[in-house]
Design a protein around this motif. Structure first.
Motif, PDB file in Angstrom:
ATOM      1  N   GLY A 187       0.800  -1.216   0.000  1.00 42.07           N
ATOM      2  CA  GLY A 187       0.000   0.000   0.000  1.00 42.07           C
ATOM      3  C   GLY A 187       0.838   1.273   0.000  1.00 42.07           C
ATOM      4  O   GLY A 187       2.069   1.226  -0.017  1.00 42.07           O
ATOM      5  N   GLU A 188       0.174   2.402   0.001  1.00 43.34           N
ATOM      6  CA  GLU A 188       0.865   3.696  -0.073  1.00 43.34           C
ATOM      7  C   GLU A 188       1.776   3.902   1.136  1.00 43.34           C
ATOM      8  O   GLU A 188       1.478   3.455   2.245  1.00 43.34           O
ATOM      9  N   LYS A 189       2.897   4.595   0.905  1.00 46.69           N
ATOM     10  CA  LYS A 189       3.910   4.822   1.935  1.00 46.69           C
ATOM     11  C   LYS A 189       4.081   6.313   2.217  1.00 46.69           C
ATOM     12  O   LYS A 189       3.757   7.165   1.398  1.00 46.69           O
ATOM     13  N   ARG A 190       4.605   6.615   3.422  1.00 43.69           N
ATOM     14  CA  ARG A 190       4.967   7.972   3.792  1.00 43.69           C
ATOM     15  C   ARG A 190       6.481   8.106   3.756  1.00 43.69           C
ATOM     16  O   ARG A 190       7.208   7.139   4.028  1.00 43.69           O
ATOM     17  N   TRP A 191       6.950   9.301   3.447  1.00 43.74           N
ATOM     18  CA  TRP A 191       8.388   9.516   3.312  1.00 43.74           C
ATOM     19  C   TRP A 191       9.105   9.376   4.651  1.00 43.74           C
ATOM     20  O   TRP A 191       8.705   9.959   5.654  1.00 43.74           O
ATOM     21  N   THR A 192      10.166   8.565   4.651  1.00 39.82           N
ATOM     22  CA  THR A 192      11.031   8.435   5.832  1.00 39.82           C
ATOM     23  C   THR A 192      12.503   8.566   5.448  1.00 39.82           C
ATOM     24  O   THR A 192      13.373   8.542   6.315  1.00 39.82           O
ATOM     25  N   GLY A 193      12.761   8.690   4.149  1.00 38.56           N
ATOM     26  CA  GLY A 193      14.135   8.715   3.661  1.00 38.56           C
ATOM     27  C   GLY A 193      14.589   7.389   3.090  1.00 38.56           C
ATOM     28  O   GLY A 193      15.656   7.300   2.476  1.00 38.56           O
ATOM     29  N   GLU A 194      13.795   6.336   3.283  1.00 39.55           N
ATOM     30  CA  GLU A 194      14.160   5.034   2.729  1.00 39.55           C
ATOM     31  C   GLU A 194      13.456   4.808   1.400  1.00 39.55           C
ATOM     32  O   GLU A 194      12.448   5.456   1.092  1.00 39.55           O
ATOM     33  N   GLU A 244      10.123   6.816  -2.731  1.00 34.10           N
ATOM     34  CA  GLU A 244      10.360   7.078  -1.313  1.00 34.10           C
ATOM     35  C   GLU A 244       9.093   7.429  -0.538  1.00 34.10           C
ATOM     36  O   GLU A 244       9.168   7.848   0.612  1.00 34.10           O
ATOM     37  N   GLY A 245       7.926   7.288  -1.158  1.00 35.84           N
ATOM     38  CA  GLY A 245       6.695   7.536  -0.436  1.00 35.84           C
ATOM     39  C   GLY A 245       6.278   8.991  -0.437  1.00 35.84           C
ATOM     40  O   GLY A 245       6.999   9.876  -0.894  1.00 35.84           O
ATOM     41  N   ASP A 251       7.930  21.325   3.896  1.00 37.08           N
ATOM     42  CA  ASP A 251       9.029  22.285   3.943  1.00 37.08           C
ATOM     43  C   ASP A 251      10.338  21.662   4.422  1.00 37.08           C
ATOM     44  O   ASP A 251      11.318  22.375   4.657  1.00 37.08           O
ATOM     45  N   TYR A 252      10.369  20.344   4.553  1.00 38.64           N
ATOM     46  CA  TYR A 252      11.581  19.671   5.037  1.00 38.64           C
ATOM     47  C   TYR A 252      12.381  19.132   3.865  1.00 38.64           C
ATOM     48  O   TYR A 252      11.890  18.345   3.059  1.00 38.64           O
ATOM     49  N   TRP A 253      13.637  19.582   3.773  1.00 39.00           N
ATOM     50  CA  TRP A 253      14.538  19.071   2.741  1.00 39.00           C
ATOM     51  C   TRP A 253      15.251  17.834   3.270  1.00 39.00           C
ATOM     52  O   TRP A 253      15.670  17.814   4.426  1.00 39.00           O
ATOM     53  N   PRO A 254      15.411  16.770   2.503  1.00 38.15           N
ATOM     54  CA  PRO A 254      15.078  16.618   1.081  1.00 38.15           C
ATOM     55  C   PRO A 254      13.702  16.005   0.831  1.00 38.15           C
ATOM     56  O   PRO A 254      13.407  15.593  -0.282  1.00 38.15           O
TER      57      PRO A 254
END
Length: 620
Positions: A187-194, A244-245, A251-254
């Motif tokens: 299913g859909e993912k949220r960004w964690t950097g992975e 990466e989700g 506003d958080y880079w990257p």
């Protein structure tokens, strides 16, 4: 009829690019200066289907014309019962039926309004079987047109028709993301950097049944058609996407660079650092795609979506490539305007080579609030410091670096569920003419959002309600259905046309320096107007000066009373033996005193102006 294209290497694409590079005088030239233009932004699905009665069609006919014009008694005809209201609201998030041929049929309407350039929302083929993608920002095939809107030939005919009437065409394009063309495992993912594992490309039914690799590398099943995966074929690789989700912190880079835009899948364009930048294969492919559309349709510019989420490196690359290509085919001033949200608009334009940024943040907010008397005039005019050495953050703008507009389809400055058009409240419905006049005669490249010239109110709270159907669909403005809004006899339409004509006639209104002017009631004590209490009711006056010619403009934020005041003018350009001539007034019958303003020796030099309630005047 235009043949299908599956790859940027297809002969049909290469033939268009080759002809462009070897032919002379094939393309419509760019304008000398984009600050001379007046833009009009429309969403293709919501603008016209060419079936509106009592409208003048440029090509003379050939269309069914069975939709009657809106009358005041039609207000709310779609919401007579709770069930009707629910149906009308649901229709606001699905395709309504506007077409490219419909836009073409309204070229005359736009020309008479004073429009010289049309910004057309995205028209490329969307992810299939999803009626909610009317907005056009979920592209599945970058080499084809969304069937709801028409065909490639329809696009080319629209541009040709516009050019014949002296109107340029700017197309909305997307590089940052595609539509929802694949699914993550689980299913859909949220960004964690992975990086997440992908289940597969979606097939023609929207199911992730296809391997996440080039379509040519698999045994193609029956449903692995042009409606599957993503096109052109060069984009059908795992390396095209960051995987990466979805973004949570905008506003958080990257995260905002590499995350998905909700369910829209992020395309890996390369490092956001412009130094020593190397484009990815996906960016190289999309660059060829958008060169092709310039050459194929003879386009005059692009509005680039979600520039903040692309990064400076990819944005500089695409700007350089498109500018060079356009120049090579005779479009010396091809226009690239970026949607730059957040606080880096000025820096982004300077670093990347964008020609302009959309003023959709604090500038749009202040352009909205000033005519209503809800901010001090200096808060708006101080945003336009017209010299680099006076730069304050992002607010050092010259006349051609900013596209300004009152209404648009997102209203990012309002956020959340508090969205509506300028005319949604009492002040807005009374003050829309001075608001548009302020937009048209102050610094920046002015743009009108479709329907604003017909008093659309956009009441409802979310994005859907500010994207009404103008042609009489099931989700019409003012909670109506089956009625169109191309009424050229309204006071607002006629007056905007007059102001637009004056803007074209006088270079000072397009290219002049700009000064907020001090005013005085008695001719002795002068000052810049400001709020005293809840709402400012006052004249707001400004000058545009170009090559020794001053035009003084003024609006009145009082919707009940006309106001007279002494307005400061340039003391070096005027003397007390002359008078200013009225170029424009909203007064139906101007008095002899209103037709000219005597210059007096006060505060340097000043002239007494009279501005009608909710009015606008120009003196020269």
């Amino acid at each position: 009829m235009v043949s299908s294209t599956f790859s940027v290497r297809d002969q049909a694409v290469q033939d268009v690019l080759l002809e462009a590079s070897t032919s002379t005088n094939l393309f419509h030239p760019s304008p000398v200066a984009w600050e001379d233009q007046q833009l009009y932004f429309l969403l293709p699905d919501r603008f016209s289907n060419s079936r509106e009665q009592d409208t003048v069609i440029v090509d003379g006919g050939g269309h069914e014309r069975d939709v009657p014009p809106f009358k005041p008694s039609d207000n709310g005809n779609a919401v007579n019962t709770p069930n009707d209201a629910k149906a009308w609201e649901q229709d606001g998030i699905v395709f309504q039926g506007g077409t490219l041929q419909g836009i073409k049929s309204k070229i005359g309407y736009l020309k008479r309004l004073g429009i010289t350039a049309i910004w057309v929302g995205p028209i490329f083929k969307q992810v299939p079987r999803d009626d909610h993608l009317y907005h056009g920002y979920a592209v599945q095939d970058f080499l084809d047109i969304e069937p709801h809107f028409g065909t490639k030939d329809d696009l080319r005919e629209l541009v040709t028709s516009a050019h014949d009437e002296g109107i340029y065409v700017i197309l909305d394009i997307i590089l940052n993301h595609s539509g929802d063309v694949f699914a993550y495992k689980g299913g859909e993912k949220r960004w964690t950097g992975e990086t997440y594992e992908v289940e597969g490309f979606r097939d023609a039914l929207g199911k992730p049944t296809l391997p996440f690799k080039h379509m040519g590398q698999i045994s193609t099943p029956a449903d692995a058609s042009r409606d599957s995966a993503i096109w052109p074929a060069e984009l059908q690789t795992p390396e095209t996407f960051t995987c990466e989700g979805a973004i949570s912190n905008w506003d958080y880079w990257p995260e905002y660079i590499r995350g998905d835009f909700l369910t829209l899948k992020d395309i890996d364009l390369g490092s956001d650092n412009p130094d020593n930048f190397r484009p990815t294969s996906a960016l190289l492919t999309l660059t060829e795609v958008y060169k092709y559309w310039v050459a194929f349709a003879d386009l005059d510019g692009y509005r680039i979506d979600t520039v903040k989420h692309m990064g400076d490196g990819p944005t500089r690359y695409i700007c350089t490539a498109l500018h060079e290509f356009a120049t090579s085919i005779g479009k010396e001033n091809f226009f690239l305007v970026g949607e730059v949200t957040g606080g880096r608009a000025f820096d982004t334009v300077e670093i990347t080579g964008l020609d302009a940024a959309l003023a959709i943040g604090n500038i749009q907010e202040k352009l909205w609030k000033l005519p209503k008397g809800f901010i001090n005039p200096a808060e708006y005019f101080d945003l336009f410091r017209n010299a680099t050495f006076l730069k304050k953050g992002t607010n050092a703008w010259t006349r051609n670096k900013l596209v300004t507009m009152i209404d648009d389809h997102d209203q990012v400055w309002r956020g959340g569920m508090d969205k509506a058009r300028f005319c949604s409240d009492f002040e807005g419905s009374k003050l829309i003419l001075p608001a548009l006049a302020l937009n048209l005669t102050t610094l920046g490249i002015p743009c009108i959002y479709y329907g604003t010239e017909q008093y659309f109110d956009g009441k409802g709270g979310s994005d859907r309600y500010i994207r009404e159907a103008m042609f009489g669909g099931s989700f019409g403005a003012f909670r109506s259905k089956g009625r169109h809004f191309f009424n050229e006899s309204t006071h607002l339409f006629r007056e905007v046309g007059k102001i637009s004509a004056l803007r074209q006639e006088y270079p000072a209104l397009r290219r002049g320096r700009q000064y907020l002017r001090e005013i005085s009631k008695d001719g002795n004590t002068f000052g810049v107007p400001h709020i005293l209490g809840g709402r400012m009711t006052s004249i707001v006056a400004w000058s545009r000066i170009f090559a020794g010619h001053e035009i003084v403009c003024a609006i009145n934020t009082d919707h009940e009373h006309s106001i007279e005041a002494y307005v400061t003018i340039d003391s070096e350009l005027h003397n007390t033996t002359e008078s200013l001539k009225c170029l424009y007034t909203t007064s139906s019958v101007a008095s002899e005193r209103e037709n000219e303003a005597i210059v007096i020796n006060a505060n340097g030099r000043a002239a007494r102006l009279s501005v009608p309630a909710c009015g606008f005047v120009m003196y020269s």
